[in-house]
Each structure stands twice: as structure tokens, then as C-alpha cells.
Design a protein around this motif. Structure first.
Motif, PDB file in Angstrom:
ATOM      1  N   ALA A  64     -11.908  45.255 -14.417  1.00 46.18           N
ATOM      2  CA  ALA A  64     -12.900  45.259 -13.328  1.00 46.18           C
ATOM      3  C   ALA A  64     -12.539  44.057 -12.609  1.00 46.18           C
ATOM      4  CB  ALA A  64     -14.417  45.420 -13.918  1.00 46.18           C
ATOM      5  N   GLU A  65     -12.434  42.967 -13.262  1.00 48.08           N
ATOM      6  CA  GLU A  65     -12.285  41.424 -12.494  1.00 48.08           C
ATOM      7  C   GLU A  65     -10.985  41.707 -11.502  1.00 48.08           C
ATOM      8  OE1 GLU A  65     -12.365  38.346 -15.109  1.00 48.08           O
ATOM      9  OE2 GLU A  65     -14.130  38.756 -16.031  1.00 48.08           O
ATOM     10  N   ASN A  66      -9.906  42.454 -12.257  1.00 50.52           N
ATOM     11  CA  ASN A  66      -8.461  42.716 -11.428  1.00 50.52           C
ATOM     12  C   ASN A  66      -8.809  43.781 -10.237  1.00 50.52           C
ATOM     13  OD1 ASN A  66      -7.641  40.715 -13.424  1.00 50.52           O
ATOM     14  ND2 ASN A  66      -6.769  42.123 -14.719  1.00 50.52           N
ATOM     15  N   GLY A  67     -10.034  44.145 -10.223  1.00 51.29           N
ATOM     16  CA  GLY A  67     -10.134  45.093  -8.997  1.00 51.29           C
ATOM     17  C   GLY A  67     -10.438  46.740  -9.418  1.00 51.29           C
ATOM     18  N   ALA A  68     -10.463  47.002 -10.656  1.00 49.27           N
ATOM     19  CA  ALA A  68     -10.798  48.439 -10.987  1.00 49.27           C
ATOM     20  C   ALA A  68     -12.358  48.589 -10.861  1.00 49.27           C
ATOM     21  CB  ALA A  68     -10.256  48.634 -12.456  1.00 49.27           C
ATOM     22  N   CYS A  69     -12.482  49.383  -9.927  1.00 49.63           N
ATOM     23  CA  CYS A  69     -14.160  49.237  -9.689  1.00 49.63           C
ATOM     24  C   CYS A  69     -14.729  50.883 -10.165  1.00 49.63           C
ATOM     25  CB  CYS A  69     -14.329  48.987  -7.991  1.00 49.63           C
ATOM     26  SG  CYS A  69     -13.794  47.498  -7.670  1.00 49.63           S
ATOM     27  N   THR A  70     -14.004  51.727 -10.568  1.00 51.94           N
ATOM     28  CA  THR A  70     -14.632  53.023 -10.936  1.00 51.94           C
ATOM     29  C   THR A  70     -13.964  53.328 -12.167  1.00 51.94           C
ATOM     30  OG1 THR A  70     -12.690  54.149 -10.029  1.00 51.94           O
ATOM     31  CG2 THR A  70     -14.677  53.560  -8.497  1.00 51.94           C
ATOM     32  N   PRO A  71     -14.469  54.387 -12.916  1.00 55.69           N
ATOM     33  CA  PRO A  71     -14.204  54.648 -14.138  1.00 55.69           C
ATOM     34  C   PRO A  71     -12.582  55.262 -14.095  1.00 55.69           C
ATOM     35  CG  PRO A  71     -16.506  55.418 -14.212  1.00 55.69           C
ATOM     36  CD  PRO A  71     -15.916  54.882 -12.867  1.00 55.69           C
ATOM     37  N   ARG A  72     -12.433  55.900 -12.718  1.00 56.03           N
ATOM     38  CA  ARG A  72     -10.967  56.440 -12.687  1.00 56.03           C
ATOM     39  C   ARG A  72      -9.906  55.517 -12.479  1.00 56.03           C
ATOM     40  NH1 ARG A  72     -10.521  61.146  -8.188  1.00 56.03           N
ATOM     41  NH2 ARG A  72     -11.477  62.120 -10.108  1.00 56.03           N
ATOM     42  N   GLN A  73     -10.611  54.234 -11.789  1.00 55.15           N
ATOM     43  CA  GLN A  73      -9.397  52.924 -11.847  1.00 55.15           C
ATOM     44  C   GLN A  73      -9.128  52.570 -13.065  1.00 55.15           C
ATOM     45  OE1 GLN A  73     -11.497  51.057  -8.531  1.00 55.15           O
ATOM     46  NE2 GLN A  73     -10.083  51.698  -6.981  1.00 55.15           N
ATOM     47  N   ILE A  74     -10.297  52.499 -13.997  1.00 55.60           N
ATOM     48  CA  ILE A  74     -10.322  52.045 -15.244  1.00 55.60           C
ATOM     49  C   ILE A  74      -9.172  52.750 -16.040  1.00 55.60           C
ATOM     50  CG2 ILE A  74     -11.371  51.582 -17.590  1.00 55.60           C
ATOM     51  CD1 ILE A  74     -12.051  49.351 -15.660  1.00 55.60           C
ATOM     52  N   ALA A  75      -9.259  54.174 -15.776  1.00 56.90           N
ATOM     53  CA  ALA A  75      -8.580  55.026 -16.774  1.00 56.90           C
ATOM     54  C   ALA A  75      -7.032  54.883 -16.139  1.00 56.90           C
ATOM     55  CB  ALA A  75      -8.957  56.495 -16.242  1.00 56.90           C
ATOM     56  N   SER A  76      -6.879  54.446 -14.789  1.00 51.89           N
ATOM     57  CA  SER A  76      -5.450  54.234 -14.398  1.00 51.89           C
ATOM     58  C   SER A  76      -4.934  53.080 -15.252  1.00 51.89           C
ATOM     59  CB  SER A  76      -5.307  54.245 -12.883  1.00 51.89           C
ATOM     60  OG  SER A  76      -5.916  55.499 -12.395  1.00 51.89           O
TER      61      SER A  76
END
Length: 80
Positions: free
Chosen positions: A21-33
Motif C-alpha cells: 500500500a505504501e508503494n502505491g497499491a490502493c485497492t485489493p486488486r492492486q494488492i493481488a497484482s
């Protein structure tokens, strides 16, 4: 070290989710990626959403004024 796992399928911890999240993943989908969390059984998606929370994305705070300015510009173009 105390590790609290969010995704047991891929062994992803709360700290790893927060780091993404600190690196820019703001959604569960971005976390999954970023780390596959939430892509197998899906039972951790709600926990990921809770960890991300409202305003947890540093880029969102930066993007909001920019999006607002773009919206105003778009309104000006339509009026012309």
C-alpha cells in the motif's frame, strides 16, 4: 517477530500488505497484482480492504486535487 497472516494461501502478512500500500497499491486488486493475496480462495479480500482503509493510499491524497482540477478543465472545455 510477530507475523499476522492476511492470506494463508500465499503466506502474505499484514506488514507486506501495508508495504505494498505504501508503494502505491490502493485497492485489493492492486494488492493481488503485487503479491497474489486474494487470488486463490478469496477469504482474505475483506481483511485486505480493512487494512487499506479509507485514505490509506498515499497517492490518492496526491491525486484528488489533480482530478478535481482536471474535472474543472473538462467543464471549461464543454462550455466553450
Amino acid at each position: 517477530m510477530d507475523r499476522v497472516y492476511v492470506c494463508s494461501c500465499f503466506g502474505i502478512t499484514e506488514q507486506q500488505v501495508r508495504q505494498h500500500a505504501e508503494n502505491g497499491a490502493c485497492t485489493p486488486r492492486q494488492i493481488a497484482s503485487a503479491c497474489k493475496a486474494g487470488t486463490d480462495c478469496g477469504s482474505c479480500v475483506r481483511r485486505i480492504q480493512a487494512l487499506l482503509g479509507r485514505g490509506a493510499c498515499p497517492r490518492r491524497e496526491i491525486a484528488e486535487p489533480v482530478l478535481s482540477a482536471l474535472s474543472e478543465l473538462s467543464g471549461l472545455e464543454e462550455a466553450a
